[in-house]
Design a protein around this motif. Structure first.
Motif, PDB file in Angstrom:
ATOM      1  N   ILE A 130     -32.081  35.533 -44.814  1.00 44.50           N
ATOM      2  CA  ILE A 130     -32.227  36.111 -46.057  1.00 44.50           C
ATOM      3  C   ILE A 130     -33.209  37.279 -45.918  1.00 44.50           C
ATOM      4  N   ARG A 131     -34.346  37.086 -45.024  1.00 44.40           N
ATOM      5  CA  ARG A 131     -35.151  38.301 -44.653  1.00 44.40           C
ATOM      6  C   ARG A 131     -34.398  39.507 -44.346  1.00 44.40           C
ATOM      7  N   GLU A 132     -33.490  39.144 -43.476  1.00 41.58           N
ATOM      8  CA  GLU A 132     -32.883  40.508 -43.056  1.00 41.58           C
ATOM      9  C   GLU A 132     -31.582  40.881 -43.990  1.00 41.58           C
ATOM     10  N   ASN A 133     -31.180  39.955 -44.780  1.00 41.46           N
ATOM     11  CA  ASN A 133     -30.155  40.352 -45.755  1.00 41.46           C
ATOM     12  C   ASN A 133     -30.320  39.744 -47.202  1.00 41.46           C
ATOM     13  N   TYR A 134     -31.162  40.405 -47.880  1.00 41.82           N
ATOM     14  CA  TYR A 134     -31.575  39.855 -49.328  1.00 41.82           C
ATOM     15  C   TYR A 134     -30.527  39.604 -50.224  1.00 41.82           C
ATOM     16  N   PHE A 135     -29.637  40.614 -50.408  1.00 42.49           N
ATOM     17  CA  PHE A 135     -28.597  40.332 -51.510  1.00 42.49           C
ATOM     18  C   PHE A 135     -27.492  39.677 -51.088  1.00 42.49           C
ATOM     19  N   LEU A 136     -27.371  38.914 -49.724  1.00 42.54           N
ATOM     20  CA  LEU A 136     -25.958  38.332 -48.943  1.00 42.54           C
ATOM     21  C   LEU A 136     -25.438  37.499 -50.084  1.00 42.54           C
ATOM     22  N   LEU A 137     -26.196  36.358 -50.674  1.00 48.62           N
ATOM     23  CA  LEU A 137     -25.642  35.036 -51.079  1.00 48.62           C
ATOM     24  C   LEU A 137     -25.491  35.190 -52.565  1.00 48.62           C
ATOM     25  N   SER A 138     -25.639  36.149 -53.175  1.00 48.82           N
ATOM     26  CA  SER A 138     -25.820  36.258 -54.798  1.00 48.82           C
ATOM     27  C   SER A 138     -24.058  36.785 -55.175  1.00 48.82           C
ATOM     28  N   ASN A 139     -23.979  36.243 -56.548  1.00 47.66           N
ATOM     29  CA  ASN A 139     -22.772  36.476 -57.118  1.00 47.66           C
ATOM     30  C   ASN A 139     -21.950  35.001 -57.118  1.00 47.66           C
ATOM     31  N   LYS A 167     -39.525  28.230 -49.537  1.00 45.11           N
ATOM     32  CA  LYS A 167     -40.046  29.336 -49.049  1.00 45.11           C
ATOM     33  C   LYS A 167     -39.105  30.510 -49.914  1.00 45.11           C
ATOM     34  N   ILE A 168     -37.947  30.562 -49.636  1.00 42.22           N
ATOM     35  CA  ILE A 168     -37.218  31.864 -50.353  1.00 42.22           C
ATOM     36  C   ILE A 168     -37.450  32.155 -51.580  1.00 42.22           C
ATOM     37  N   ILE A 169     -37.497  30.702 -52.355  1.00 40.76           N
ATOM     38  CA  ILE A 169     -37.925  31.030 -53.792  1.00 40.76           C
ATOM     39  C   ILE A 169     -39.279  31.297 -54.048  1.00 40.76           C
ATOM     40  N   LYS A 170     -40.415  30.886 -53.393  1.00 44.53           N
ATOM     41  CA  LYS A 170     -41.564  31.534 -53.459  1.00 44.53           C
ATOM     42  C   LYS A 170     -41.633  33.074 -53.396  1.00 44.53           C
ATOM     43  N   ARG A 171     -40.855  33.400 -52.318  1.00 41.84           N
ATOM     44  CA  ARG A 171     -40.828  34.928 -52.113  1.00 41.84           C
ATOM     45  C   ARG A 171     -40.111  35.728 -53.184  1.00 41.84           C
ATOM     46  N   ASP A 172     -39.039  35.222 -53.744  1.00 39.92           N
ATOM     47  CA  ASP A 172     -38.362  35.760 -54.652  1.00 39.92           C
ATOM     48  C   ASP A 172     -39.159  35.917 -56.091  1.00 39.92           C
ATOM     49  N   LEU A 173     -39.729  34.762 -56.215  1.00 43.51           N
ATOM     50  CA  LEU A 173     -40.809  34.756 -57.304  1.00 43.51           C
ATOM     51  C   LEU A 173     -41.966  35.925 -57.197  1.00 43.51           C
ATOM     52  N   LEU A 174     -42.663  36.149 -56.090  1.00 42.91           N
ATOM     53  CA  LEU A 174     -43.469  36.911 -55.909  1.00 42.91           C
ATOM     54  C   LEU A 174     -43.171  38.191 -56.192  1.00 42.91           C
ATOM     55  N   LYS A 199     -43.624  42.864 -43.696  1.00 44.38           N
ATOM     56  CA  LYS A 199     -43.050  43.819 -44.417  1.00 44.38           C
ATOM     57  C   LYS A 199     -43.358  43.416 -45.969  1.00 44.38           C
ATOM     58  N   ASP A 200     -43.100  42.123 -46.240  1.00 42.02           N
ATOM     59  CA  ASP A 200     -43.272  41.751 -47.671  1.00 42.02           C
ATOM     60  C   ASP A 200     -44.872  41.960 -48.231  1.00 42.02           C
ATOM     61  N   LEU A 201     -45.694  41.510 -47.150  1.00 42.78           N
ATOM     62  CA  LEU A 201     -47.131  41.703 -47.257  1.00 42.78           C
ATOM     63  C   LEU A 201     -47.437  43.190 -47.751  1.00 42.78           C
ATOM     64  N   TYR A 202     -46.941  43.929 -47.052  1.00 36.65           N
ATOM     65  CA  TYR A 202     -47.252  45.625 -47.329  1.00 36.65           C
ATOM     66  C   TYR A 202     -46.613  46.079 -48.560  1.00 36.65           C
ATOM     67  N   ASN A 203     -45.198  45.532 -48.797  1.00 30.03           N
ATOM     68  CA  ASN A 203     -44.544  46.111 -50.004  1.00 30.03           C
ATOM     69  C   ASN A 203     -45.186  45.455 -51.185  1.00 30.03           C
ATOM     70  N   VAL A 204     -45.630  44.131 -51.275  1.00 31.67           N
ATOM     71  CA  VAL A 204     -46.084  43.503 -52.640  1.00 31.67           C
ATOM     72  C   VAL A 204     -47.640  44.089 -52.682  1.00 31.67           C
ATOM     73  N   THR A 205     -48.414  44.296 -51.540  1.00 31.81           N
ATOM     74  CA  THR A 205     -49.779  44.822 -51.521  1.00 31.81           C
ATOM     75  C   THR A 205     -49.738  46.350 -52.256  1.00 31.81           C
ATOM     76  N   LYS A 206     -48.813  47.165 -51.697  1.00 26.03           N
ATOM     77  CA  LYS A 206     -48.559  48.321 -52.257  1.00 26.03           C
ATOM     78  C   LYS A 206     -48.191  48.460 -53.690  1.00 26.03           C
ATOM     79  N   GLY A 207     -47.411  47.588 -54.235  1.00 30.93           N
ATOM     80  CA  GLY A 207     -47.030  47.755 -55.576  1.00 30.93           C
ATOM     81  C   GLY A 207     -48.140  47.190 -56.556  1.00 30.93           C
ATOM     82  N   VAL A 208     -49.029  46.244 -55.667  1.00 36.24           N
ATOM     83  CA  VAL A 208     -50.100  45.811 -56.895  1.00 36.24           C
ATOM     84  C   VAL A 208     -51.279  47.183 -56.920  1.00 36.24           C
ATOM     85  N   LEU A 209     -51.487  47.624 -55.788  1.00 34.96           N
ATOM     86  CA  LEU A 209     -52.453  48.768 -55.950  1.00 34.96           C
ATOM     87  C   LEU A 209     -52.020  49.805 -56.654  1.00 34.96           C
ATOM     88  N   ALA A 210     -50.592  50.001 -56.703  1.00 38.18           N
ATOM     89  CA  ALA A 210     -50.115  51.217 -57.509  1.00 38.18           C
ATOM     90  C   ALA A 210     -50.356  50.801 -58.931  1.00 38.18           C
TER      91      ALA A 210
END
Length: 331
Positions: free
Chosen positions: A143-152, A252-259, A302-313
């Motif tokens: 899921i980390r490498e293919n986030y949208f893989l299992l939806s639908n 773990k995946i659910i926690k990441r999604d919620l974040l 990568k998640d740490l960077y993305n979320v931190t950047k989003g919070v700072l923005a």
């Protein structure tokens, strides 16, 4: 193996004939068709189907009612949303997989993305070009490498005996039935993803994708629907997290999604009217959770960077400016 298709439709009948025709034209016909609809009078009466009237928006409750209506001799259950379609040999192809692989409880097939007119968008959403067995011990990396893989929902098929085991969990869910099926499949067995594009997934016709828009007003209207959908999704994820009996990797995946959802809604919920809104943690709390999850290897660098950047923005530019920038970029 005998198969059934559960079709759900709610206040949207524009595409239902195409969806039904894709089922009726299968190279191997389903042995039962169940249609759950808010207004059965809008359906073609000539179709031999079990019709359940359900004038409410909760998809989980609709699925629960449909599962109760499954015939005793059904082995495999397929799902189809009213705006999606099946490839003509989907049931034949996947039934053979279930016959050969007794260890597999659920199959997820790749999708071909089409626009509201059914025209191929030539965009690859499922980017794993090979068959892959998904288990509790590898789902986080996948899921980390293919986030949208299992939806639908329309890309999922499941053994009826497994579906029966989880029907009471499904009944408690609002819209995220696909996530219940995926995570509980790993509790009871294995999930197989196949690269064959056996589902046509229509983009822009519902409340989870924007698709092509012709004006900023139309874009903002569709974005508003997505924001409201995300609020309902957060509530579902919290329920699924509390219900899962034994799948720490799933949690773990659910926690990441919620974040990520909390970060997105932290700005957007201030500017969109929804019938339901979740309580979103403060930006400081989101940042603290991000650090905690990173240290516990729940999220990646990568998640740490993305979320931190989003919070700072949001802290520096303000929530309104961030929301406007998202809309401008998306449009």
């Amino acid at each position: 193996m005998k198969s059934a298709v559960i079709i759900t439709v709610y206040k949207r009948y524009k595409y239902i004939d195409e969806a039904l025709n894709s089922v009726l034209s299968q190279t191997v016909k389903p042995d039962q068709i169940i249609i759950v609809a808010d207004n059965p009078k809008m359906l073609n009466n000539s179709i031999n189907a079990t019709v359940i009237e359900a004038d409410y928006p909760q998809l989980g409750k609709k699925m629960f009612d449909a599962i109760k209506a499954l015939r005793d001799d059904i082995d495999i259950v397929y799902f189809l949303e009213d705006d999606d379609m099946f490839h003509k040999n989907k049931i034949e192809y996947i039934n053979k997989i279930f016959e050969k692989r007794r260890d597999i409880v659920t199959v997820h097939n790749s999708r071909k993305l089409v626009d509201e007119n059914g025209i191929d968008l030539n965009y690859e959403l499922d980017k794993i070009p090979f068959e892959i067995e998904i288990r509790k011990d590898n789902i986080v990396q996948i899921i980390r490498e293919n986030y949208f893989l299992l939806s639908n929902n329309s890309s999922l098929s499941i053994r009826k005996d497994t579906l029966k085991k989880i029907k009471n969990y499904i009944a408690q869910i609002d819209i995220s039935v696909d996530l219940v099926i995926i995570y509980f499949s790993l509790v009871f067995g294995k999930l197989l993803h196949i690269p064959e594009k056996l589902t046509y997934f229509r983009v822009g016709s519902g409340s989870s994708t924007i698709g092509n828009t012709h004006s900023s007003d139309e874009f903002n209207e569709r974005k508003g629907k997505i924001v409201c959908t995300f609020n309902r999704t957060v509530n579902d994820l919290l329920k699924i997290y509390s219900m899962l009996p034994d799948c720490e990797s799933c949690k773990k995946i659910i926690k990441r999604d919620l974040l990520y959802l909390y970060l997105y809604l932290s700005a957007e919920n201030n500017f969109v009217n929804c019938d339901y809104k979740v309580k979103v943690p403060s930006l400081v709390r989101i940042f603290v959770l991000t650090l905690d999850y990173y240290l516990k290897n729940i999220i990646s660098t990568k998640d740490l960077y993305n979320v931190t950047k989003g919070v700072l923005a949001q802290l520096i530019l303000g929530k309104k400016k961030v929301s406007e920038m998202r809309s401008k970029k998306g449009y």
